[in-house]
Write an enzyme that holds these catalytic residues in place. Structure first.
Site, mmCIF file in Angstrom:
data_model
loop_
_atom_site.group_PDB
_atom_site.id
_atom_site.type_symbol
_atom_site.label_atom_id
_atom_site.label_comp_id
_atom_site.label_asym_id
_atom_site.label_seq_id
_atom_site.Cartn_x
_atom_site.Cartn_y
_atom_site.Cartn_z
ATOM 1 C CB SER A 1 -0.882 0.012 1.249
ATOM 2 O OG SER A 1 -1.389 1.328 1.447
ATOM 3 C CG HIS B 1 -3.842 -1.924 -1.030
ATOM 4 N ND1 HIS B 1 -4.869 -2.842 -1.102
ATOM 5 C CD2 HIS B 1 -4.219 -1.035 -0.073
ATOM 6 C CE1 HIS B 1 -5.813 -2.530 -0.226
ATOM 7 N NE2 HIS B 1 -5.443 -1.421 0.419
ATOM 8 C CG ASP C 1 -5.245 2.180 1.102
ATOM 9 O OD1 ASP C 1 -6.109 1.299 1.225
ATOM 10 O OD2 ASP C 1 -4.037 1.999 1.382
ATOM 11 C CG MET D 1 -8.781 6.715 2.483
ATOM 12 S SD MET D 1 -7.844 6.975 3.995
ATOM 13 C CE MET D 1 -6.855 5.469 4.011
ATOM 14 C CG HIS E 1 -9.168 -0.635 0.513
ATOM 15 N ND1 HIS E 1 -8.452 -0.637 1.698
ATOM 16 C CD2 HIS E 1 -10.471 -0.774 0.875
ATOM 17 C CE1 HIS E 1 -9.282 -0.773 2.721
ATOM 18 N NE2 HIS E 1 -10.514 -0.841 2.253
ATOM 19 C CG MET F 1 -11.296 2.548 3.028
ATOM 20 S SD MET F 1 -9.672 2.722 3.761
ATOM 21 C CE MET F 1 -8.680 2.723 2.271
ATOM 22 C CG MET G 1 -10.857 -3.217 6.686
ATOM 23 S SD MET G 1 -9.514 -2.712 5.579
ATOM 24 C CE MET G 1 -8.487 -1.701 6.640
ATOM 25 C CG ASP H 1 -5.588 -2.987 4.021
ATOM 26 O OD1 ASP H 1 -4.475 -2.598 4.430
ATOM 27 O OD2 ASP H 1 -6.361 -2.272 3.352
HETATM 28 C C1 DX5 Z 1 -5.832 1.608 6.039
HETATM 29 C C2 DX5 Z 1 -5.538 1.189 4.625
HETATM 30 C C3 DX5 Z 1 -4.371 0.317 4.514
HETATM 31 C C4 DX5 Z 1 -3.084 0.926 5.022
HETATM 32 C C5 DX5 Z 1 -2.266 -0.182 5.569
HETATM 33 O O1 DX5 Z 1 -7.125 2.082 6.128
HETATM 34 O O2 DX5 Z 1 -6.629 0.508 4.061
HETATM 35 O O3 DX5 Z 1 -4.212 -0.182 3.193
HETATM 36 O O4 DX5 Z 1 -2.340 1.594 4.050
HETATM 37 O O5 DX5 Z 1 -1.136 0.364 6.137
HETATM 38 P P1 DX5 Z 1 -0.277 -0.449 7.214
HETATM 39 O O6 DX5 Z 1 0.262 -1.639 6.533
HETATM 40 O O7 DX5 Z 1 0.747 0.535 7.616
HETATM 41 O O8 DX5 Z 1 -1.211 -0.793 8.346
HETATM 42 ZN ZN ZN Z 2 -6.237 -0.551 2.165
#
Ligand code: DX5
Ligand code: ZN
Length: 213
Positions: free
Chosen positions: A6, A30, A32, A34, A63, A65, A134, A169
């Site tokens: 990620s 990956h 993210d 948001m 991903h 969110m 998660m 994740d």
């Molecule tokens: C958190 C994200 C993850 C995050 C994971 O909400 O969905 O993908 O980047 O980061 P680490 O591996 O640092 O927990």
């Molecule tokens: Zn993620």
């Protein structure tokens, strides 16, 4: 066994450079997304994801969110994402959403926050290519891994059989990846563990060696 770094905690001002560090080594990248509503953080959206997809050889593991994935998710598939994950808590009609994602050629996946039960996937399992469990509260990288999610990972593997990929994740690192594998996960997102290291590719190699042993 797939490793999906990620980029959340990488240097986002040099995103393509950061991604190229794991190119040829990682299986997926990956991303993210948001929206500051579904989670209290804001990253990037479709224009940035589409640009990343256009310039990397890695398959994009997106991903989302975000609120209202029914409206926004299929466009990520159209932009060439390999996999599009929406949060089941945010989806209004998950079955149709999965069909719409798949119709773009992308794999359809549903993510579950720590407090969300697997029963929330009743009736849509056959429309899913992956379940994302998660292992932290979504929103930020660098949080502590929740070992108490392992029974949920195991149950997801049971429900999904060999067909459905199970992704974990949040807080995945050298110290926690084996628990995830032993519980039945086959796709491992690792953010800060990979990008806090001066040699991200080496971390990916190490994580892979651990789960492939
Ligand atoms: C958190 C994200 C993850 C995050 C994971 O909400 O969905 O993908 O980047 O980061 P680490 O591996 O640092 O927990
Ligand atoms: Zn993620």
């Amino acid at each position: 066994m797939l490793i999906s770094p990620s980029v959340l905690n990488s240097n986002l001002g040099r995103l393509s450079e950061e991604i190229s560090k794991v190119e040829g080594v990682a299986d997926l990248i990956h991303l993210d997304v948001m929206d500051n509503h579904f989670v209290p953080n804001l990253t990037f959206g479709l224009p940035v994801v589409a640009s990343v997809i256009a310039q990397t050889s890695l398959r994009a593991d997106v991903h989302l969110m975000i609120n209202d994935p029914d409206r926004w998710a299929p466009a990520y598939g159209e932009a060439g994402a390999y996999s599009v994950t929406f949060h089941i808590e945010a989806a209004k009609n998950p079955l149709t959403l999965c069909e719409n994602i798949r119709s773009t050629g992308a794999r359809a996946a549903a993510a579950l926050k720590p407090e969300t039960n697997l029963e929330s996937l009743n009736g849509i399992l056959e429309y899913l290519d992956m379940i994302l469990i998660m292992t932290v509260e979504p929103g930020f990288g660098g949080q502590t891994f929740m070992s108490d999610m392992m029974p949920k990972v195991a149950r997801a593997r049971e429900l999904g059989g060999a067909e459905i990929w199970i992704e974990v994740d949040g807080g995945v690192s050298h110290n926690t990846i084996m628990e995830c594998k032993d519980a039945g996960a086959n796709v491992f997102v690792a953010g800060s563990c990979v990008y806090s290291n001066p040699d991200p590719a080496q971390v990916v190699r190490e994580l892979r060696a651990m789960v492939e042993k």
